[in-house]
Design an enzyme around this catalytic site. Sequence first.
Site: not given
Length: 150
Positions: A7, A13, A117
């Site tokens: 990410c 994440r 996100d």
Amino acid sequence: MKILFVCTGNTCRSCMAEAIFNSMCNIKGIEAFSAGASVIAESRTSLNSASVVKENLNVDISGRKAVQLTPFLVDTCDLVLTMTSYLSDMLRSHMEKSANKIYSLSEYIELEGDVTDPYGGSVEVYRQTYRDLEKRLEMLIKKLNEDRSI
């Protein structure tokens, strides 16, 4: 087999995906790792990510330092799965020799949409991202099992 989840900052994440995958995966010889494309030096897993992982898996990732993505790290992994299609496109264009093993998680499991996100959101937003990752990673494990039986 090494799977790398990627990410942006490796604080939300991808580190959640690493923890979830490694706790769920029942396929011998497969292990997940994670990294970020734009890590801030000395950053650690976000408090909400650590909290949600702890409440669901009883695994403590609160002290985990973010890992900067490097070409070497990509080279040492068999499969690189990003949280967004933008990030997979960017990595493929910058790491052309590894492009054949870089996908967005959604692309790889043939599902629409990116993993949202949760950065800066409430713990409930992180819980939603966790549940989304859990669903997608169940699909990933099923696909990996099917691919191994071919």
